[in-house]
Every structure is written in C-alpha cells, then in structure tokens.
Design a protein around this motif. Structure first.
Motif, mmCIF file in Angstrom:
data_model
loop_
_atom_site.group_PDB
_atom_site.id
_atom_site.type_symbol
_atom_site.label_atom_id
_atom_site.label_comp_id
_atom_site.label_asym_id
_atom_site.label_seq_id
_atom_site.Cartn_x
_atom_site.Cartn_y
_atom_site.Cartn_z
ATOM 1 N N GLN A 7 0.713 -1.240 0.036
ATOM 2 C CA GLN A 7 0.072 -0.129 -0.144
ATOM 3 C C GLN A 7 1.094 1.346 -0.026
ATOM 4 O O GLN A 7 0.299 2.183 0.301
ATOM 5 N N ALA A 8 2.117 1.082 -0.446
ATOM 6 C CA ALA A 8 3.067 2.331 -0.370
ATOM 7 C C ALA A 8 2.253 3.318 -1.449
ATOM 8 O O ALA A 8 1.891 2.640 -2.689
ATOM 9 N N GLU A 9 2.413 4.432 -1.542
ATOM 10 C CA GLU A 9 1.878 5.835 -2.375
ATOM 11 C C GLU A 9 2.211 5.090 -3.982
ATOM 12 O O GLU A 9 1.607 5.292 -4.822
ATOM 13 N N SER A 10 3.869 4.671 -4.081
ATOM 14 C CA SER A 10 4.007 4.609 -5.374
ATOM 15 C C SER A 10 3.422 3.417 -5.994
ATOM 16 O O SER A 10 2.941 3.387 -7.197
ATOM 17 N N ALA A 11 3.098 2.386 -5.333
ATOM 18 C CA ALA A 11 2.393 1.236 -5.824
ATOM 19 C C ALA A 11 0.951 1.216 -6.065
ATOM 20 O O ALA A 11 0.671 0.976 -7.023
ATOM 21 N N LEU A 12 0.358 2.168 -5.206
ATOM 22 C CA LEU A 12 -1.189 2.509 -5.416
ATOM 23 C C LEU A 12 -1.365 3.249 -6.935
ATOM 24 O O LEU A 12 -2.018 3.059 -7.466
ATOM 25 N N LYS A 13 -0.290 4.228 -6.924
ATOM 26 C CA LYS A 13 -0.253 5.137 -8.106
ATOM 27 C C LYS A 13 -0.035 4.342 -9.495
ATOM 28 O O LYS A 13 -0.746 4.350 -10.268
ATOM 29 N N GLU A 14 0.876 3.329 -9.324
ATOM 30 C CA GLU A 14 0.972 2.555 -10.385
ATOM 31 C C GLU A 14 -0.009 1.629 -10.922
ATOM 32 O O GLU A 14 -0.453 1.486 -11.858
#
Length: 154
Positions: free
Chosen positions: A77-84
C-alpha cells in the motif's frame, strides 16, 4: 464545498438531470434571463464544480452485457504502488470506475465486458497481472435497480 446560492444549486440540479438543455430553457427553469444564466454556468465550469458533460449510454445496447465489480487487494500500500496500479487501470477501457477503499480491499473496480468469456480473458490477461496485484475477487451484477449519477442537490 463551493459557495453556492439557491440559483446555482437549481442550475446544477437541472443540468445534472438533463445536460443537453439549452441555455434559454435552463434560464427559464431557474428564473433568469439567458445571459446571466450562461455566465453562472460558465463560472461553475471554470471553478470546477461542473467537471464535464456526457451521454449516459446503455451498455447492453452497445454489446456490453456484463458488468462486474472487482475487489482488488495489493501486495503493498505504498503510495508509489497505489499510483502504479491506478495508472495501469486508467489504460484499460473495460475499467469504467476505480475507487480506492479503506479496509481489507484496496480498490473496487467497475468493469464492463461483452460476455463472460471476454471478462475471463480480461481478468487473467490484464487485471490479475497488473502491477502489485495480490488478489482479485469479483461479483457479477445481476440487475441494476438504481443508477443515478451525480450528487443529491434537493
């Protein structure tokens, strides 16, 4: 929330109900003349209260007989993973809505498909292998008894 008066709310309610109404008809419905009505609508558009206009299409008439809600859990749920993940979903035309959730499920997607076989192909070739996906649970829509876009303005 935007600072709206009663006329603005009436304009929004009328446009939300019938986006193709002419400016003259809209002005009559809310008790204005055409020029100030147009100025108010343009101001609502410029301020981002009105985000756009669209036609509400009948998916089944266009060959999309299946609507599925997919509940997606991600590995991270890291922001970079969510955005990806969100960016990947924006590239898939079958995905009509993407909502990030609080709780066990990270996202719920509204997906349209022509039939069950097409949906299965979408699920196995596009959704499940999408970035960071851990699991997908799906629910097929049997019937829609209410579809009311927008917000309550009454």
């Amino acid at each position: 929330m935007a600072n709206l008066d009663e006329i603005d709310r009436s304009l929004l309610a009328e446009l939300q109900a019938q986006g193709r109404v002419t400016n003259v008809e809209l002005a009559q419905r809310v008790g204005l003349t055409a020029p100030p009505c147009l100025r108010r609508v343009r101001a609502l558009e410029d301020n981002g209260v009105i985000k756009g206009y669209h036609a509400d299409l009948d998916a089944s008439q266009l060959g999309f007989a299946i609507t599925v809600f997919a509940m997606v859990s991600l590995k991270s749920q890291a922001e970079s993973a969510l955005k990806e993940f969100e960016e990947a979903m924006h590239d898939l035309p079958e995905v009509r809505e993407v909502h990030m959730l609080n709780g066990e499920i990270d996202f719920i997607l509204k997906v349209v498909s022509r039939d069950l076989q097409s949906f299965q192909e979408f699920l196995t070739s596009k959704l499940t292998p999408a970035p960071n996906v851990e699991s997908v649970k799906t629910s097929l829509t049997i019937r829609t008894s209410k579809h009311e876009p927008g917000v309550p303005l009454g």
